[in-house]
Enzyme design. Structure first.
Site, PDB file in Angstrom:
ATOM      1  CG  ASP A   1      -1.826   1.166   1.328  1.00  0.00           C
ATOM      2  OD1 ASP A   1      -2.672   1.300   0.437  1.00  0.00           O
ATOM      3  OD2 ASP A   1      -1.687   1.961   2.286  1.00  0.00           O
TER       4      ASP A   1
ATOM      5  CD  GLU B   1      -2.518   2.377  -3.385  1.00  0.00           C
ATOM      6  OE1 GLU B   1      -3.586   3.010  -3.510  1.00  0.00           O
ATOM      7  OE2 GLU B   1      -1.837   2.429  -2.351  1.00  0.00           O
TER       8      GLU B   1
END
Length: 773
Positions: free
Chosen positions: A442, A495
């Site tokens: 993330d 990401e």
């Protein structure tokens, strides 16, 4: 001594001061001496304890409690010292004799066993105001339970199985069963272990192991289920009560203590693990169903989810699931992105073994398991990692490098080797211990750039004057290299929302920016997601002015290995669900939704779809209520509309998985050719996909609400006819059923720069896939 420490977990019960001294500890209750007590011979008074040692012990500031507590040879015999707050009497039993120690006050007891030249085997007998005499082992008679190799690797920041050295570990040490506790706290003046076994009062002092910053204590008798925390004395002398950063099990929030655990799960996914790396992920079918476990079916545990989720995902044909973060977090509304227990699956849904059971069940169903992993930041809770030992430790000491302006969290200090070790080992831990098949990392962009979400003057340039964070680059490279080496068959996803060069390039290949590749297996294609959603939200009459938003992705499609995400981020916070983004009436919204999914599944790159979007849920996702499953209830009048979209997703996955042309050359330019990419006035896109042998699939999307008859498309002249294999306008999907039942013949009519072409009918707001008949 009887006060309850501030910040203690709510599971411990506060006892009145008058009663606290009467309580025996859980460790003391391990064995109760039965029968009459033997004769108590006199014991000589021990040499006085050094006042400084005494003061440090009682204040929780002693670096070497084993040097003063326990049994030690002295002139004239062996001296035994015991720290047992609240005890009325402590005796030593050795060689069949029982001798009572002198009460030195403040919970300290001591005595000299005369005429002994070396420390004998001994046990303690402890008596409190109420209850029987208790037979216990002395924690301070044991040598360190951490070996030199462990300490060396920790000091080097290269302990790839850090969870086996730090945290709590059930073991047999010097022939005695118990639990070892070890914690990294280099700035602490002292560390004590506390929990129910000390009545959450003054804890058991731990020893410092040299210059590593590690504090250790082996406690005999403690085992699985023991609840504990660390009482840390900060550099200024104040105390803080902390959960174990390496805890592999935690209390269920809002409680915050750590729990000693041991795995008993017997894996049965050997076949899956053996074959999962047979084909590189970027050359294999990969269709991902993203799930928030706590809300997919609210109220279900890991084991209950194991009875439902694998069957559902397998029925829809997805190859993988991706779990939003499962590591422990204090606030459920954060969806798991505010992690406090990096090594512990959230206790909301069960134990670590229960989570393993779920992963095992998915593997047995032939479904890979990906997991969101959050090494970019952590919350400021005062019982977790923030200023863990009284000073910045896991976070950078410069607030301009540690405080994240967007999320109110702290960023890790990637330049500190112990912090990198904590995170790299954590990535290995999930893949190795829980058989996770891939990590979606993330917020990578927030790690890579020192000025991320910061204004001028709020950030510090790197040593070269740039905005890149070399420490974060080195960490990501080390993490990827380590997990790929240790866990064959896994894949990592970034990401990363910028144009950072080389996200999926090997770490040893230096790019124009001077950095080696980050080493990820795949990258989320955020550009494709934003551009394509921007296009489909427009009314069809306006789409011709935004045509390039659907074609621009092919300009950079092969710069990285991409996955196309329609994730949780796109269906919350007023962004609306996927079907609700679409213009027009309910029929047109569903048709747009279906056409978009058909375009997405055919576009180069793997695909990810968030739960609820597979059946065109109209409402935004709620972490509390989860998907609107009632929309599929036959008693609901519009259930057929939602089941139609669900049927399409099932067929998309089925045809996709069976069609190597849609995935085998996802990362190769030879796997794609435009047929027509400039038909802006028609709102039409057509392209060919090829497998490794050159076999094609033709994908055509008509994003206008009109039927286009006899629409001519240039095709290879190798094939005599083409037949539909999927049409998102079919009646079973809720469409108008403008389908081509018969093959279309290839004609020797030049078109779109090719010598041959076909004429076909394009349904309204639909995507059609054709392959050679």
């Amino acid at each position: 001594m009887t006060a309850r420490p501030a910040g203690k977990t709510s599971t411990a019960k506060k006892a009145p001061a008058s009663a606290t001294a009467k309580k025996a500890s859980a460790a003391d209750l391990l064995a109760v001496r039965k029968g009459p007590a033997p004769e108590r011979p006199a014991v000589r008074k021990a040499p006085p304890l050094d006042p400084g040692d005494r003061a440090r012990l009682l204040a929780g500031e002693h670096h070497d409690p084993h040097g003063v507590l326990g049994a030690h040879p002295v002139r004239g015999g062996v001296v035994v010292r015991v720290l047992r707050p609240f005890a009325r009497e402590v005796a030593v039993v050795t060689r069949g004799r029982r001798v009572v120690l002198h009460d030195d006050g403040d919970g300290l007891f001591s005595g000299l066993l005369p005429l002994l030249r070396k420390v004998p085997a001994y046990e303690l007998r402890v008596r409190y105001d109420e209850g029987p005499e208790l037979e216990v082992q002395d924690p301070y008679r044991f040598l360190p339970s951490l070996g030199d190799l462990d300490l060396h690797l920790i000091g080097e920041g290269r302990h790839e199985e850090l969870w086996t050295a730090l945290g709590s570990r059930i073991m047999t040490h010097e022939g005695v069963a118990g639990t070892r506790f070890a914690v990294w706290a280099p700035n602490a003046r002292g560390v004590r272990l506390t929990g129910g076994f000390t009545c959450w009062g003054a804890g058991l002092p731990m020893r410092s192991l040299g210059s590593t910053g590690v504090w250790e204590l082996f406690v005999p008798g403690l085992g699985e289920g023991t609840v504990y925390k660390y009482d840390i004395t900060r550099p200024d002398g104040s105390h803080t009560l902390r959960a174990d950063p390496m805890a592999r099990r935690t209390e269920c929030p809002p409680n915050t203590a750590s729990i000693v655990t041991e795995s008993h799960h017997a894996w049965s996914d050997g076949e899956w693990m053996e074959r999962r790396g047979a084909r590189p992920a970027h050359e294999a079918p990969l269709s991902v169903y993203e799930v928030h476990l706590a809300s997919w079916r609210p109220g279900l545990t890991y084991r209950e989810l194991a009875e439902q989720l694998p069957a559902y995902v397998r029925d829809l044909g997805f190859t993988h699931v991706e779990f939003m973060p499962v590591a422990e977090h204090p606030f459920g509304g954060s969806w798991g992105y505010q992690v406090t227990g990096f090594y512990a699956p959230t206790a909301r849904l069960g134990t670590p073994d229960d989570f393993k059971y779920l992963v095992d069940a998915l593997h047995r169903a032939g479904i890979g398991v990906l997991m969101d992993w959050v090494p970019a930041h952590f919350p400021k809770d005062d019982w977790a990692l923030a200023e863990f030992d009284g000073r910045p430790l896991y976070e950078h000491e410069d607030p301009r490098r540690s405080h994240h302006p967007d999320w109110g969290t702290l960023e890790f200090d990637y330049g500190r080797k112990e912090v990198r070790n904590f995170l790299v080992a954590n990535a290995v831990y999930w893949c190795q211990e829980f058989h996770i098949d891939g990590l979606r990392v993330d917020a990578v962009a927030s790690m890579l750039y020192l000025d991320y979400s910061r204004e001028h003057g709020e950030w510090v340039p790197n040593e070269f004057g740039g905005r890149e964070n070399p420490d974060a680059v080195a960490f990501l490279q080390e993490m990827n290299a380590t997990v790929y080496r240790r866990c064959p068959g896994i894949v990592t996803f970034a990401e990363e929302s910028t144009a950072w060069d080389g996200v999926t390039r090997p770490t040893d290949q230096v790019g124009p920016g001077g950095f080696g590749g980050l080493g990820f297996g795949m990258k989320w294609n955020m550009g494709w997601m934003h551009d394509s959603l921007e296009y489909v939200q427009k009314e069809p009459v306006h789409r011709k002015y935004h045509h390039d938003e659907m074609t621009f992705s092919m300009v950079y499609a092969y710069s990285e290995n991409y996955i196309l995400p329609i994730s949780h981020d796109e269906v919350v916070h007023g962004k609306r669900s996927l079907v609700s983004k679409m213009p027009g009436d309910w029929w047109q919204q569903r048709a747009n939704h279906r056409a978009y999914l058909g375009f997405m599944w055919a576009h180069p790159g793997k695909q990810l779809l968030y739960m609820g979007q597979e059946f065109a849920q109209g409402g935004e996702w709620s972490a509390d209520q989860g998907p609107d499953w009632w929309l599929l209830d036959p008693a609901y009048g519009a259930a057929a509309d939602h089941r139609g979209v669900q049927n399409l997703v099932r067929d998309l996955n089925t045809v996709y998985t069976a069609s190597p042309s849609l995935w085998e050359r996802d990362t190769s330019p030879e796997g794609f050719e435009w047929v027509v990419g400039d038909a802006a006035d028609d709102n039409v896109f057509a392209f060919l996909r090829f497998d490794g042998l050159g076999s094609p699939l033709l994908a055509v999307s008509n994003f206008s609400p009109v039927v286009r008859h006899d629409y001519r498309l240039g095709v290879p002249d190798t094939f005599a006819a083409w037949t539909e294999v999927l049409n998102t306008d079919a009646a079973r999907y809720g469409g108008s059923d403008v389908v081509g039942a018969d093959p279309v013949k290839t004609e020797s009519v030049p078109w779109h720069g090719r010598s041959s072409s076909v004429r076909t009918t394009l349904p309204p707001l639909a995507t059609v896939w054709l392959r050679p008949a």
